[in-house]
Design a protein around this motif. Structure first.
Motif, PDB file in Angstrom:
ATOM      1  N   VAL A  59      11.214 -28.027 -28.359  1.00  0.00           N
ATOM      2  CA  VAL A  59      10.975 -28.920 -27.220  1.00  0.00           C
ATOM      3  C   VAL A  59      10.260 -30.170 -27.723  1.00  0.00           C
ATOM      4  CG1 VAL A  59       9.878 -29.134 -24.955  1.00  0.00           C
ATOM      5  CG2 VAL A  59      10.761 -26.917 -25.700  1.00  0.00           C
ATOM      6  N   LYS A  60      10.665 -31.329 -27.237  1.00  0.00           N
ATOM      7  CA  LYS A  60      10.045 -32.581 -27.676  1.00  0.00           C
ATOM      8  C   LYS A  60       8.539 -32.556 -27.418  1.00  0.00           C
ATOM      9  CE  LYS A  60      10.987 -35.040 -23.362  1.00  0.00           C
ATOM     10  NZ  LYS A  60      11.630 -36.208 -22.774  1.00  0.00           N
ATOM     11  N   LYS A  61       7.782 -33.133 -28.341  1.00  0.00           N
ATOM     12  CA  LYS A  61       6.323 -33.098 -28.272  1.00  0.00           C
ATOM     13  C   LYS A  61       5.793 -33.762 -27.006  1.00  0.00           C
ATOM     14  CE  LYS A  61       5.252 -37.352 -30.738  1.00  0.00           C
ATOM     15  NZ  LYS A  61       4.487 -37.978 -31.776  1.00  0.00           N
ATOM     16  N   GLU A  62       6.542 -34.707 -26.447  1.00  0.00           N
ATOM     17  CA  GLU A  62       6.106 -35.408 -25.243  1.00  0.00           C
ATOM     18  C   GLU A  62       5.977 -34.486 -24.035  1.00  0.00           C
ATOM     19  OE1 GLU A  62       8.105 -38.274 -28.009  1.00  0.00           O
ATOM     20  OE2 GLU A  62       8.679 -36.325 -27.188  1.00  0.00           O
ATOM     21  N   ALA A  63       6.635 -33.330 -24.080  1.00  0.00           N
ATOM     22  CA  ALA A  63       6.564 -32.378 -22.963  1.00  0.00           C
ATOM     23  C   ALA A  63       5.282 -31.549 -22.998  1.00  0.00           C
ATOM     24  CB  ALA A  63       7.771 -31.458 -22.978  1.00  0.00           C
ATOM     25  N   PHE A  64       4.594 -31.543 -24.136  1.00  0.00           N
ATOM     26  CA  PHE A  64       3.380 -30.740 -24.290  1.00  0.00           C
ATOM     27  C   PHE A  64       2.171 -31.565 -23.859  1.00  0.00           C
ATOM     28  CE2 PHE A  64       6.430 -28.578 -26.822  1.00  0.00           C
ATOM     29  CZ  PHE A  64       6.025 -27.263 -26.924  1.00  0.00           C
ATOM     30  N   PRO A 120      -1.792 -29.488 -18.629  1.00  0.00           N
ATOM     31  CA  PRO A 120      -1.757 -28.028 -18.518  1.00  0.00           C
ATOM     32  C   PRO A 120      -0.466 -27.407 -19.041  1.00  0.00           C
ATOM     33  CG  PRO A 120      -1.588 -29.044 -16.345  1.00  0.00           C
ATOM     34  CD  PRO A 120      -1.840 -30.147 -17.328  1.00  0.00           C
ATOM     35  N   LEU A 121       0.591 -28.212 -19.209  1.00  0.00           N
ATOM     36  CA  LEU A 121       1.842 -27.674 -19.755  1.00  0.00           C
ATOM     37  C   LEU A 121       1.697 -27.283 -21.220  1.00  0.00           C
ATOM     38  CD1 LEU A 121       4.766 -29.830 -18.328  1.00  0.00           C
ATOM     39  CD2 LEU A 121       4.299 -27.417 -17.957  1.00  0.00           C
ATOM     40  N   ASP A 122       0.816 -27.982 -21.953  1.00  0.00           N
ATOM     41  CA  ASP A 122       0.664 -27.718 -23.380  1.00  0.00           C
ATOM     42  C   ASP A 122       0.295 -26.263 -23.660  1.00  0.00           C
ATOM     43  OD1 ASP A 122       0.438 -27.987 -26.138  1.00  0.00           O
ATOM     44  OD2 ASP A 122      -1.542 -28.892 -26.028  1.00  0.00           O
ATOM     45  N   PRO A 123      -0.835 -25.759 -23.132  1.00  0.00           N
ATOM     46  CA  PRO A 123      -1.161 -24.354 -23.434  1.00  0.00           C
ATOM     47  C   PRO A 123      -0.158 -23.369 -22.855  1.00  0.00           C
ATOM     48  CG  PRO A 123      -2.758 -25.299 -21.898  1.00  0.00           C
ATOM     49  CD  PRO A 123      -1.874 -26.409 -22.345  1.00  0.00           C
ATOM     50  N   PHE A 124       0.429 -23.703 -21.702  1.00  0.00           N
ATOM     51  CA  PHE A 124       1.414 -22.810 -21.103  1.00  0.00           C
ATOM     52  C   PHE A 124       2.644 -22.688 -22.003  1.00  0.00           C
ATOM     53  CE2 PHE A 124       5.342 -22.392 -18.613  1.00  0.00           C
ATOM     54  CZ  PHE A 124       5.152 -21.112 -18.111  1.00  0.00           C
ATOM     55  N   MET A 125       3.162 -23.842 -22.444  1.00  0.00           N
ATOM     56  CA  MET A 125       4.376 -23.813 -23.264  1.00  0.00           C
ATOM     57  C   MET A 125       4.139 -23.111 -24.595  1.00  0.00           C
ATOM     58  SD  MET A 125       6.194 -27.391 -22.242  1.00  0.00           S
ATOM     59  CE  MET A 125       7.552 -27.158 -23.338  1.00  0.00           C
ATOM     60  N   ARG A 126       2.987 -23.303 -25.163  1.00  0.00           N
ATOM     61  CA  ARG A 126       2.671 -22.608 -26.415  1.00  0.00           C
ATOM     62  C   ARG A 126       2.569 -21.099 -26.166  1.00  0.00           C
ATOM     63  NH1 ARG A 126       0.803 -26.184 -30.446  1.00  0.00           N
ATOM     64  NH2 ARG A 126       0.360 -28.254 -29.633  1.00  0.00           N
ATOM     65  N   LYS A 147       6.900 -27.064 -30.450  1.00  0.00           N
ATOM     66  CA  LYS A 147       6.768 -28.516 -30.311  1.00  0.00           C
ATOM     67  C   LYS A 147       7.402 -29.205 -31.515  1.00  0.00           C
ATOM     68  CE  LYS A 147       2.592 -30.288 -30.591  1.00  0.00           C
ATOM     69  NZ  LYS A 147       1.278 -30.900 -30.271  1.00  0.00           N
ATOM     70  N   VAL A 148       8.262 -30.205 -31.242  1.00  0.00           N
ATOM     71  CA  VAL A 148       8.927 -30.929 -32.316  1.00  0.00           C
ATOM     72  C   VAL A 148       8.776 -32.434 -32.100  1.00  0.00           C
ATOM     73  CG1 VAL A 148      11.194 -30.888 -31.181  1.00  0.00           C
ATOM     74  CG2 VAL A 148      11.062 -31.161 -33.649  1.00  0.00           C
ATOM     75  N   ASP A 149       8.475 -33.130 -33.181  1.00  0.00           N
ATOM     76  CA  ASP A 149       8.434 -34.591 -33.185  1.00  0.00           C
ATOM     77  C   ASP A 149       9.814 -35.064 -33.612  1.00  0.00           C
ATOM     78  OD1 ASP A 149       8.104 -37.292 -33.626  1.00  0.00           O
ATOM     79  OD2 ASP A 149       6.177 -37.082 -34.672  1.00  0.00           O
ATOM     80  N   ARG A 150      10.563 -35.621 -32.676  1.00  0.00           N
ATOM     81  CA  ARG A 150      11.949 -35.999 -32.950  1.00  0.00           C
ATOM     82  C   ARG A 150      12.082 -37.274 -33.772  1.00  0.00           C
ATOM     83  NH1 ARG A 150      14.438 -36.255 -27.175  1.00  0.00           N
ATOM     84  NH2 ARG A 150      12.558 -37.472 -26.930  1.00  0.00           N
ATOM     85  N   SER A 151      10.973 -37.982 -33.968  1.00  0.00           N
ATOM     86  CA  SER A 151      11.046 -39.243 -34.701  1.00  0.00           C
ATOM     87  C   SER A 151      10.997 -39.050 -36.219  1.00  0.00           C
ATOM     88  CB  SER A 151       9.904 -40.171 -34.267  1.00  0.00           C
ATOM     89  OG  SER A 151       8.656 -39.634 -34.664  1.00  0.00           O
ATOM     90  N   PRO A 158      21.569 -29.264 -29.037  1.00  0.00           N
ATOM     91  CA  PRO A 158      22.149 -29.893 -30.227  1.00  0.00           C
ATOM     92  C   PRO A 158      22.338 -31.397 -30.117  1.00  0.00           C
ATOM     93  CG  PRO A 158      23.727 -28.397 -29.213  1.00  0.00           C
ATOM     94  CD  PRO A 158      22.451 -28.266 -28.461  1.00  0.00           C
ATOM     95  N   GLU A 159      22.333 -31.924 -28.888  1.00  0.00           N
ATOM     96  CA  GLU A 159      22.476 -33.373 -28.736  1.00  0.00           C
ATOM     97  C   GLU A 159      21.147 -34.088 -28.979  1.00  0.00           C
ATOM     98  OE1 GLU A 159      25.708 -33.772 -25.268  1.00  0.00           O
ATOM     99  OE2 GLU A 159      24.166 -32.260 -24.934  1.00  0.00           O
ATOM    100  N   GLY A 160      20.062 -33.319 -29.035  1.00  0.00           N
ATOM    101  CA  GLY A 160      18.762 -33.885 -29.351  1.00  0.00           C
ATOM    102  C   GLY A 160      17.997 -34.441 -28.173  1.00  0.00           C
ATOM    103  N   THR A 161      18.672 -34.745 -27.081  1.00  0.00           N
ATOM    104  CA  THR A 161      18.015 -35.318 -25.915  1.00  0.00           C
ATOM    105  C   THR A 161      18.916 -35.123 -24.700  1.00  0.00           C
ATOM    106  OG1 THR A 161      16.939 -37.312 -25.046  1.00  0.00           O
ATOM    107  CG2 THR A 161      19.006 -37.630 -26.245  1.00  0.00           C
TER     108      THR A 161
END
Length: 195
Positions: free
Chosen positions: A48-53, A56-62, A68-72, A96-99
């Motif tokens: 999942v793109k790092k911007e989504a973390f 409160p979503l950050d600890p939940f998603m982890r 978490k992935v940095d797509r850049s 697979p499309e990346g976004t």
């Protein structure tokens, strides 16, 4: 997912019950990932793109195992975590499309081929259909509450050519094979669901 929408899940039995698996999911709406996580027959870890973390979503998603992935950049930490999921016999989810886009698998990035060829894990194509058809009345960014969203799992397939090669050429050829399989699955899913 079942409380907010009416998912119709087709072909979940095609996901191998054990061993490493990669779910390759089309991505046209923000709920596509959570929908697949909610209805998949096995627990899955999505890149999942790092911007989504955020917040409160950050600890939940982890806590629920998302990666978490940095797509850049070529995010070595995310790559290692994803390969670890597969090495331990888990399920890795990838867009697979990346976004987010049309969700038609028209432009694949090389990540899916890399993970499939490197790990030897089979790919299960997944089509999420209906998430963009009818916006909600209260929250326009989400599908209408209680609307039907179809999640169609396809037959698993191997991305490699059987030689074990991991060269740039082998990955490019694997990407072409993957794109063909994913596009065919999406066409079949649309025929099957009438969408």
């Amino acid at each position: 997912m079942y409380g907010l929408w009416k998912p119709r899940v087709l072909g979940a039995w095609r996901v191998p019950a054990t061993g490493p698996v990669i779910l390759a999911v089309n991505h046209s709406h923000i709920i596509d990932g959570p929908m697949v996580i909610g209805v998949a027959p096995r627990p899955s870890h999505f890149l999942v793109k790092k911007e989504a973390f955020v917040g409160p979503l950050d600890p939940f998603m982890r806590a629920v195992g998302q990666l978490k992935v940095d797509r850049s950049i070529a995010d070595r930490t995310a790559i290692t975590q994803a390969l670890d999921v597969l090495a331990s016999g888990g399920v890795l989810g990838i867009f697979p499309e990346g976004t987010r886009g049309e969700g038609d698998f028209a432009a694949l990035r090389a990540g899916l081929a890399y993970f499939a060829v490197r790990s030897g894990a089979p790919i299960v194509p997944v089509a999420v259909l209906g998430s963009t058809e009818r916006p909600g009345r209260l929250i326009k960014a989400l599908p209408a509450l209680r609307s039907r969203v179809d999640v169609v799992f396809g037959d698993p397939f191997e991305a490699g050519d059987g030689t074990g090669r991991r060269t740039r050429t082998a990955l490019d050829e694997a990407t072409e094979r993957i794109q063909k399989q994913l596009t065919e699955h999406l066409e079949n899913a649309r025929r099957l669901t009438g969408r």
